[in-house]
Design an enzyme around this catalytic site. Structure first.
Site, PDB file in Angstrom:
ATOM      1  N   GLY A 166       0.826  -1.196   0.000  1.00 62.10           N
ATOM      2  CA  GLY A 166       0.000   0.000   0.000  1.00 62.10           C
ATOM      3  C   GLY A 166       0.859   1.244   0.000  1.00 62.10           C
ATOM      4  CB  CYS A 167       0.160   4.696  -1.170  1.00 57.25           C
ATOM      5  SG  CYS A 167      -1.488   4.942  -0.490  1.00 57.25           S
ATOM      6  CE1 TYR A 168      -1.527   8.263   3.968  1.00 56.09           C
ATOM      7  CE2 TYR A 168      -3.347   6.761   3.595  1.00 56.09           C
ATOM      8  CZ  TYR A 168      -2.874   8.061   3.720  1.00 56.09           C
ATOM      9  OH  TYR A 168      -3.728   9.119   3.605  1.00 56.09           O
ATOM     10  CB  THR A 174       5.416   2.304   0.222  1.00 53.44           C
ATOM     11  OG1 THR A 174       4.840   1.153  -0.386  1.00 53.44           O
ATOM     12  CG2 THR A 174       6.752   2.620  -0.433  1.00 53.44           C
TER      13      THR A 174
END
Lengths: 340, 340, 340, 340
Positions: free
Chosen positions: D149-151, D153
Site C-alpha cells: 500500500g501507499c501509506y 511504503t
C-alpha cells in the site's frame, strides 16, 4: 462607538482585521497605517474593500493615530511591535499586539527563540496573553494584549483540558500541525511562491519553530508544572486553516466519551470552541472564515493513545478574529460581537 | 554523445531541461551554471535531482562552458541572453536561447515591446525561430535558435493552418489564453506568492503582453500579410499548462470536420501536434509533462465563429521540451528523442 | 421578522444562502429541507453551522414549509423547481427560484436548451428575472423571482451598458468565461473530482452551454433587438469565482475613460457593481465571499476592440447573494441588508 | 521483450503503470482491460495517451489476457483482485497485484480489517510482499507479488532501520501521514470532489485505517517482535504525494548523524531510497513523478524524540512505480529499468 486603528494594515492579518471590524456594531475604524512611502487608498492594496471602506492607509504617525483612535491593533512583525507598543500604551490606548513581542513573561525565552533583544521589557508585566478561553478575566482588565500565535491557539485549546485535569503524561506530548500558506505572512518570498507551495507538502523547522515555547509556557501554566513538547509544523497548499493532530499518553484508561464530556465542561463558557461528537473529525474548511476552534477526540484502543485534533482558521481564531474577541472582552462588548 | 550545457539552471525551465536531458539517449549534460556567488550542487537547489545528477552548478564562466560543451541552452531572462549568446556562438557552439532576445527579425519590434535596446543585433540574422512545426528545415541548419515563447507556441500552432489557408479573416483574431503560474518564472514576488494566486483567477497585461508581437510576426508570415491580433493572458491557480481559446471569423462557411482534416494534413509530419476528434476538448492535464500541443476545433453554427482551443505544458512544448525538440533537429537526432 | 425557508439546503448554494440569512437583520430562517430519507441536523451535513444554526433539515413537506415560512428559496435542480414553485406561489408565499425554470419568457427556448418539457407554464408570466441592476422596479412588485444563472450574471452586467447605448456591434459579441468548480454543484461526479479538476484547465460545452440563451435573452432586451453571442465556459481549479472576458467591436471609436464613465452612470444606483479605475483589472479573489460584480474596461487601440472583464463570486452575486438581494427588494428591506 | 497486461487500466494507478511501461526498454504492453461494457481506445479515457499508445481497453477476458501476456498487473479494488489472481497464476503468468488481497500472510488480519472473507487463501503462501528494499531476494523468485500500500511504503521505509537495529521503543511508534487525493482512487464520490477537498485539510479513519495492520506486520517482522502502532492519515489538497511524519522514542541517546549513517548503510543497495543530509527536510514535490522515497532524520534534543520524515509519490513508489520495480526484479531486468 470606539475608534479603532490598525497599524500594519497591508498584511493578511491586517486585511482580515479590517474585514471584521467594518462589520462590528460597536467600533468604527478610523485609522489604517502601513510601511509605505506615502498614503494610498486601502482599496488600492486590497480591491475587495472598494466601496466598502473609504479610508487612506498612511505611513505610521504615532501621534496622529493617538488622536484618531481609542484602540490600536498592532499587526506588525515581531521585533517591530515592541517599538510602537509603548507610545500607544502610554498615551492611554488599549493595545492589542498580534506579534510575539509580549507573549512571554520570561524575556529570556523570547530572546532565545526569536534571536533578538527585547526593547520594551517594562511593558511585559502589563501584557496579558490573549487566549480568552483561559484568561478572560485578566483580558477584561488589560490594556495590553499579547494576541496568541496561530499554531499555539490551535494546540493549547486542543490540549488544555487533558493537561489541566492531569489525565495525560505531560512529558509525552506530540503536536503535529499543518498550516495553510497565509500563516507565513504576505510577502515576496521564493519558498512561499505558488510554484514552490502548490502540489507540495513539507515539514519545516521541526522541533525549532518559535511557537514551541509559547505552547509550552501556556500548557505548563495549565498543567501546573513545566512541560516540554515536540512540535512539528507543516505547510499545506491551501490559503487558510490549521489542523493540529496532537498525541497524548493517558495516565490511566479514559474513554473518548469521558474526554468529550470533560472538554465540553471545560469550555462551557467559551462561545468559540466546539467539541465534536464522537466519531466526527475536525476539518479546516468547517472553520474557514469563522472564529471557531473545532476539536475532535479519538481514543485509540489498540495503542492506548489519545489523539486530539483541532481546526482553526489561522487568520480568524489564529489571528484577527481572536484579536477582535480580545477587544470585545477588554471593552465590555459581547464576546461574539462582530464575529457572528 | 554531444555535450550539453544549461546556462541558467536554477529556474523552472532550467530544471525541466535538466530533467529531460538526463534521459536523452544522445547527449550528456556536462555543465550547469546560474547566477550564484559560488558553486553549489544542483540537488541543493532542486532535491529531485539527488542521486540522479551529480553535477555542480557554478557561476557562469563562458570559457569553461565552451570547453565542456558542444550545445548551450540559454535559460536566462530577456536582455541577459543577448550578452552571452555571442561568445558561445562565435566559439562554434550550437546555441538554443529560451529568452525573447532573438525571436524578432525586426529589432525595433523587440525594442518597443521589451523596452530595452538590443545588444547583439549582428546575431539576429543567424537566429532561426524555433517552432519546428513551421521551420523544421531552417532549424536543421541553424546554429542559433530563438526558442518560442510559451503563449506564442500554443497560439501559433492553434491558428497557423486556418490563416495559412486563408480561411479566416486575418483582422478578426482574438486569442484568450490561460496559463499556470510557473509560466511567470521562479522568483520571489508578491503577486506570484501562493496567497495571492491560489483561489484567484485574473487577466493581466490585456492587449499589452510582450508575446503579442511574437504571435503576430509568425502568423503574419504564415498568412502572407501583416495582421494584428488581440491577445489576453490570464493566470490560473495551477503549476503547469496553457490553454488558449482562439476566436476566428471564417471567410466562408466551413465545417468542423473539414477544419480538422485540414489541421491533420497541415501537421501530418509534426509528431507533437495532436488534433482531437470532433467533440473532444483539449485539457491542460492531458499534456502535463508531455511535449504535445493538443488542438480542438469547434464551429459555432449559431454565430458562424470558429473556436480553436490548444493545450500545452508551458514548461515542455512551451519551453524546455520544445528546446530539446529543436536540439534534436539541429543535431540530426530523431525529432522525438528524449521526449518519449 | 419575515420567516424564510430554504428548499434544497444541502447544496453549495443552499449552504451559502443559510450562511447569509442567519446574519440577516430582517429575517429568521425557519425551515430547511432537502432530498433526504429522514430529518438530519443541518450541521451534520455542514459542520460549519454547528453552534450557529440549530435547525433540522427535513424531507420536503410543502404544507409544513407553507406553515413555517413567508419566503421560500428554491435551491433545486432545473426541472425540479417547476414542480414545487406552484404550490408555494399559490399559497401566497414569495418564491425565489434559483434554478433555470422560470428564467425564460419564451418557453420554447427553455425546452430546447434544457431538453425537457416545462411543467409550470402558467407561472411564467408571474416570474421576474431577478437581476436587480436591470429589473429593480419589477422585482419590488414580484412574488416569483427567477434568480439569474451565475455565468449570465457576470456576462450581462459586463455587457449591458455598451449594448444598451448601441456602442458596439450586437452580432460580434464573444463571451469567454472561467468558473470555479462549485459552480457545477455539489455532487458525486468523476469529472468534478479533485484528481480530475486540480492541475487542469479546460473548456466545456463550447457554444452549447445552457446559459447562452439566458445571456442572449437579457442582452437582446437591453439592446432593443435580438442578438446572438458566442459563449465559452471554462473550469478553473479553485472553489469560487467567475471571471468573464468579453470581446466587443465598437461601432465608432470610444475611449476607455468614456466607457468607464458610461458604466458608472449606468450603474449609479447599483450598490453591488464596482467599475474599476482605468488600468486596474478585476480578480475573482477580490469578490470572494462578497456580493459584488467588479468590472474592468480595456480598449485595445491596436485592434480597436473593447475588452470588458467582470468578476463575481459564483455562490454570492452568481447565486445566493443575488437571491438575498432580490428578497431585500421584494420585501422592502434595504437592498444591501445582510450582504454587508 | 516480455508482454505485459494491465487489468484495471482506467484508474489512476492503471494510468501511471501504462505511462511507465510504454517507456520501459524490456517490455511491451499488449493488453489493457477495465470494467467496461465494450472496448474503448485507452486514449478515450486518458487523452494523454493519444498518439503514444494505440491499444484498445477491453472488458476483462482472462483467457485472452493469458494468450497475450507474460506478466499481469492487477490494478483492481481489494476483494476483486483475489478473484482474478488465481487463473492468471495458474496459467503460469507472473502476477503483480496492487490491491491488499495478498499482503497478509495471516488471513484473519485481512478479514478483520477489510471486512470480507478471503476467497483465494491457497494462493497466500505463494505471495511475496513486494517491498524491494526489504524483500529483494524473495521477489526475484516470486510469481505472485503483493504490491505494498501507499501509506505502508512510506511508513515502513521510514521506520525499518531504527526498529531493525532495536534503537527505539517498539510500543511508542506514532505515524502521522498526509496524502494527496489521488491516493483515494479515481471515482465519483462527494467527499473526493474538488469542492470538498480543495481548501480543506482533514484527518480520517484515525487509528482505524486498513493500512495500519500492513505497517505493523512488516515492522514486526523487521523488529523481530510484534508491535502495534498508532497511524493517522490525513488528506492534502494536492494530486500526488505522501509525507509521513513518524515519532519515535529512542532506547538510548543517539545523534541524528548516527541515524543518518545507519539509514545509509541499511539502504546501501536500495537505488530508490535517498537519505537527506542533516538539516534538509523531505518535500513531496521532490519525488513527484519519481520512484524515490526521500527520508529525513531529526533528533529533537529537547524532548529526546526522533522524528523521521519520508516523502513518496503515492502513484509511483506508492503504487505503479514500485510495481514496475518488482517486475524488474522478478524478470531479472535492472532494478531501475523504465524508472530512470
Amino acid at each position: 462607538m470606539m475608534r479603532v486603528a490598525i497599524v500594519g494594515a497591508t498584511g493578511y492579518t491586517g486585511c482580515e482585521l479590517l474585514d471584521i471590524l467594518i462589520g462590528h456594531p460597536d467600533v468604527r475604524v478610523t485609522s489604517l497605517t502601513a510601511k509605505l512611502d506615502s498614503a494610498i487608498k486601502i482599496h488600492d492594496e486590497f480591491p475587495r474593500f472598494r466601496g466598502r471602506v473609504d479610508l487612506p492607509c498612511t505611513p505610521l504617525d504615532v501621534e496622529e493615530v493617538c488622536k484618531e483612535s481609542d484602540i490600536v491593533f498592532l499587526s506588525l512583525p515581531h521585533g517591530v511591535s515592541m517599538k510602537f507598543a509603548a507610545p500607544f500604551f502610554k498615551a492611554g490606548k488599549r493595545v492589542i499586539d498580534l506579534s510575539a513581542d509580549f507573549r512571554f513573561s520570561d524575556v529570556s525565552v523570547f530572546e532565545k527563540w526569536y534571536g533578538l533583544p527585547h526593547g520594551a521589557q517594562d511593558l511585559l508585566a502589563q501584557a496579558v496573553y490573549g487566549l480568552p478561553e483561559l484568561h478572560a478575566a485578566e483580558i477584561r482588565k488589560a490594556r495590553l494584549i499579547a494576541n496568541p500565535g496561530c499554531y499555539p491557539t490551535g494546540a493549547i485549546l486542543a490540549l488544555a483540558p487533558l493537561l489541566h485535569g492531569h489525565h495525560v503524561a505531560p512529558d509525552q506530548v506530540i503536536v503535529d500541525s499543518k498550516s495553510g500558506v497565509t500563516g507565513a505572512g504576505r510577502k515576496a518570498s521564493l519558498p512561499l511562491s505558488f510554484g514552490e507551495c502548490n502540489e507540495s507538502f513539507r515539514a519545516y523547522k521541526v522541533g525549532k519553530h518559535q511557537h514551541t515555547p509559547e505552547i509550552e509556557a501556556e500548557l505548563s501554566r495549565v498543567a501546573g508544572s513545566p512541560l516540554i513538547i515536540l512540535f512539528t509544523p507543516h505547510l499545506v497548499p491551501m490559503n487558510r486553516g490549521i489542523l493540529t493532530t496532537a498525541y497524548l499518553t493517558p495516565l490511566k484508561k479514559i474513554a473518548a466519551g469521558e474526554i468529550i464530556a470533560l472538554y465540553r465542561e471545560f469550555y462551557a463558557n467559551a462561545p468559540f470552541v466546539r467539541i465534536a461528537d464522537q466519531g466526527k473529525l475536525a476539518d479546516t474548511k468547517d472553520v474557514c472564515g469563522l472564529n471557531y476552534c473545532d476539536i475532535s477526540i479519538v481514543v485509540d484502543d489498540r495503542t492506548g493513545k489519545i489523539v486530539v485534533i483541532s481546526a482553526i482558521d489561522n487568520l480568524m481564531k489564529g489571528a484577527a478574529g481572536q484579536a477582535v474577541q480580545n477587544m470585545n472582552l477588554m471593552c465590555g462588548f459581547p464576546e461574539t460581537a462582530g464575529l457572528k
